[in-house]
Design an enzyme around this catalytic site. Structure first.
Site, PDB file in Angstrom:
ATOM      1  N   MET A  34      17.549  42.070   0.865  1.00  0.00           N
ATOM      2  CA  MET A  34      18.648  41.422   0.139  1.00  0.00           C
ATOM      3  C   MET A  34      19.143  40.202   0.909  1.00  0.00           C
ATOM      4  SD  MET A  34      20.674  44.397  -1.854  1.00  0.00           S
ATOM      5  CE  MET A  34      21.702  44.945  -0.497  1.00  0.00           C
ATOM      6  N   GLY A  40      16.314  43.090  12.560  1.00  0.00           N
ATOM      7  CA  GLY A  40      15.785  44.294  11.903  1.00  0.00           C
ATOM      8  C   GLY A  40      14.796  43.921  10.810  1.00  0.00           C
ATOM      9  N   HIS A  41      15.208  42.991   9.963  1.00  0.00           N
ATOM     10  CA  HIS A  41      14.309  42.533   8.893  1.00  0.00           C
ATOM     11  C   HIS A  41      13.039  41.904   9.485  1.00  0.00           C
ATOM     12  CE1 HIS A  41      18.371  42.128   6.799  1.00  0.00           C
ATOM     13  NE2 HIS A  41      17.720  42.907   5.956  1.00  0.00           N
ATOM     14  N   GLN A  65      22.022  48.161  -7.805  1.00  0.00           N
ATOM     15  CA  GLN A  65      22.240  49.162  -6.757  1.00  0.00           C
ATOM     16  C   GLN A  65      23.669  49.135  -6.215  1.00  0.00           C
ATOM     17  OE1 GLN A  65      19.013  47.400  -4.243  1.00  0.00           O
ATOM     18  NE2 GLN A  65      20.324  47.982  -2.541  1.00  0.00           N
ATOM     19  N   ASP A 154      17.642  52.773   6.540  1.00  0.00           N
ATOM     20  CA  ASP A 154      18.009  53.379   5.257  1.00  0.00           C
ATOM     21  C   ASP A 154      17.055  54.546   5.032  1.00  0.00           C
ATOM     22  OD1 ASP A 154      19.975  51.206   4.029  1.00  0.00           O
ATOM     23  OD2 ASP A 154      18.349  50.156   5.031  1.00  0.00           O
ATOM     24  N   ARG A 191      25.776  43.901   6.809  1.00  0.00           N
ATOM     25  CA  ARG A 191      27.208  44.205   6.617  1.00  0.00           C
ATOM     26  C   ARG A 191      27.992  44.148   7.933  1.00  0.00           C
ATOM     27  NH1 ARG A 191      25.160  47.797   2.237  1.00  0.00           N
ATOM     28  NH2 ARG A 191      26.068  46.988   0.315  1.00  0.00           N
TER      29      ARG A 191
HETATM   30  P1  AMP Z   1      18.446  45.168   3.100  1.00  0.00           P
HETATM   31  O1  AMP Z   1      18.345  43.688   3.179  1.00  0.00           O
HETATM   32  O2  AMP Z   1      19.691  45.717   3.698  1.00  0.00           O
HETATM   33  O3  AMP Z   1      18.178  45.685   1.705  1.00  0.00           O
HETATM   34  O4  AMP Z   1      17.287  45.729   4.005  1.00  0.00           O
HETATM   35  C1  AMP Z   1      15.947  45.383   3.756  1.00  0.00           C
HETATM   36  C2  AMP Z   1      15.048  46.248   4.583  1.00  0.00           C
HETATM   37  O5  AMP Z   1      15.331  46.057   5.962  1.00  0.00           O
HETATM   38  C3  AMP Z   1      15.237  47.735   4.302  1.00  0.00           C
HETATM   39  O6  AMP Z   1      13.962  48.371   4.284  1.00  0.00           O
HETATM   40  C4  AMP Z   1      16.066  48.191   5.467  1.00  0.00           C
HETATM   41  O7  AMP Z   1      15.906  49.560   5.784  1.00  0.00           O
HETATM   42  C5  AMP Z   1      15.526  47.307   6.567  1.00  0.00           C
HETATM   43  N1  AMP Z   1      16.490  47.208   7.658  1.00  0.00           N
HETATM   44  C6  AMP Z   1      17.787  46.811   7.577  1.00  0.00           C
HETATM   45  N2  AMP Z   1      18.381  46.887   8.781  1.00  0.00           N
HETATM   46  C7  AMP Z   1      17.444  47.338   9.661  1.00  0.00           C
HETATM   47  C8  AMP Z   1      17.432  47.640  11.061  1.00  0.00           C
HETATM   48  N3  AMP Z   1      18.522  47.496  11.818  1.00  0.00           N
HETATM   49  N4  AMP Z   1      16.282  48.093  11.614  1.00  0.00           N
HETATM   50  C9  AMP Z   1      15.175  48.259  10.842  1.00  0.00           C
HETATM   51  N5  AMP Z   1      15.111  47.990   9.526  1.00  0.00           N
HETATM   52  C10 AMP Z   1      16.229  47.539   8.937  1.00  0.00           C
END
Ligand code: AMP
Length: 260
Positions: A34, A40-41, A65, A154, A191
């Protein structure tokens, strides 16, 4: 490593690129996000590149969502910064569709999440995983990846996706990626940008309390410690899938974390 990253906004343009890659027998890796990207990403991108020849990242803040009272409107957005980070990480293509590309008939969830969606997040965000399953299903149809990488951050979502891919025979290999944390152990999250300096200090206690609890600590004591650290409300701290999973609020910000 810097690539010339391709920026694509429609499913039609996307399939022109993926068709040419498939014609060359290139394996396609996919990372749905998103946006508001952090390390992390980028670790997911790295894992995708280790397991495929091409990496596609989608950035789409998925309306279905979010419940009406949640933070869809104020969710952080940074197309330019995100694209630069993705190029730096070696991403080949970023797919940034408009909502009508994903939801031509309007934003409604048409895929039902399975059993993994029950409990935990499902108790507090009852429509969330149907929205996640719907958008991932749709993105998989458009991207047609060989593999896709999701973060263990997640953890319940990862289980929901595995179930959805099996139930719909989507033929996409799902790879789970370990949680990336800051120097204090706080799980990186888009966040976290909502947190004030004081709230950030409180947030950084959560992983320490969870970690102590995985080593034989009691869950009630963990809940008391989380509140004492400055969290204002706990949705859950619970054991499942051999892990300890938690969701808690600091003011208006809801954070999740989990540990083996
Ligand atoms: P989001 O942008 O929050 O929808 O996250 C996109 C992807 O990045 C999802 O598969 C999350 O689980 C993963 N993700 C987000 N934060 C982390 C993190 N700190 N470590 C590993 N993966 C992450």
């Amino acid at each position: 490593m810097k690539n010339d990253i391709q920026i694509v906004r429609t499913a039609a343009d996307l399939s022109r690129v993926t068709e040419s890659w498939k014609a060359e027998n290139l394996k396609i890796g996919f990372v749905p996000t998103m946006g508001a990207l952090h390390d992390g990403h980028l670790s997911l991108v790295k894992l995708a590149l280790e397991n495929a020849d091409r990496c596609i990242v989608s950035i789409f803040v998925n309306p279905t969502q979010f419940a009406p009272h949640e933070d869809f409107g104020r969710y952080p957005r940074d197309e330019v910064g995100d694209t630069a980070k993705l190029a730096g990480a070696g991403t080949h293509l970023v797919y940034m569709p408009e909502a009508k590309e994903i939801y031509p008939d309007g934003p409604v969830s048409t895929i039902k999440a399975g059993k993994a969606a029950q409990g935990l997040e499902g108790d507090f965000r009852p429509t969330h995983f149907d929205g996640v399953a719907t958008v991932v299903h749709r993105l998989f149809e458009q991207v047609r990846p060989d593999i896709a990488v999701f973060g263990e951050k997640d953890f319940q979502q990862l289980q929901v996706i595995r179930e959805m891919v099996a139930a719909h025979n989507m033929g996409v290999e799902i790879i789970g990626a370990p949680i990336i944390r800051d120097a204090y152990g706080l799980a990186l999250s888009s966040r976290n940008a909502y947190l004030s300096a004081d709230e950030l200090n409180a947030a950084r206690q959560l992983n320490l309390i969870l970690s102590a609890t995985t080593k034989g600590g009691n869950i009630q004591a963990a809940k008391s410690a989380v509140l004492a650290a400055g969290f204002t409300k706990i949705d859950y701290i619970e054991r499942r899938w051999g892990r300890l999973l938690a969701a808690a609020w600091i003011g208006k910000t809801r954070l999740i974390d989990n540990m083996e």
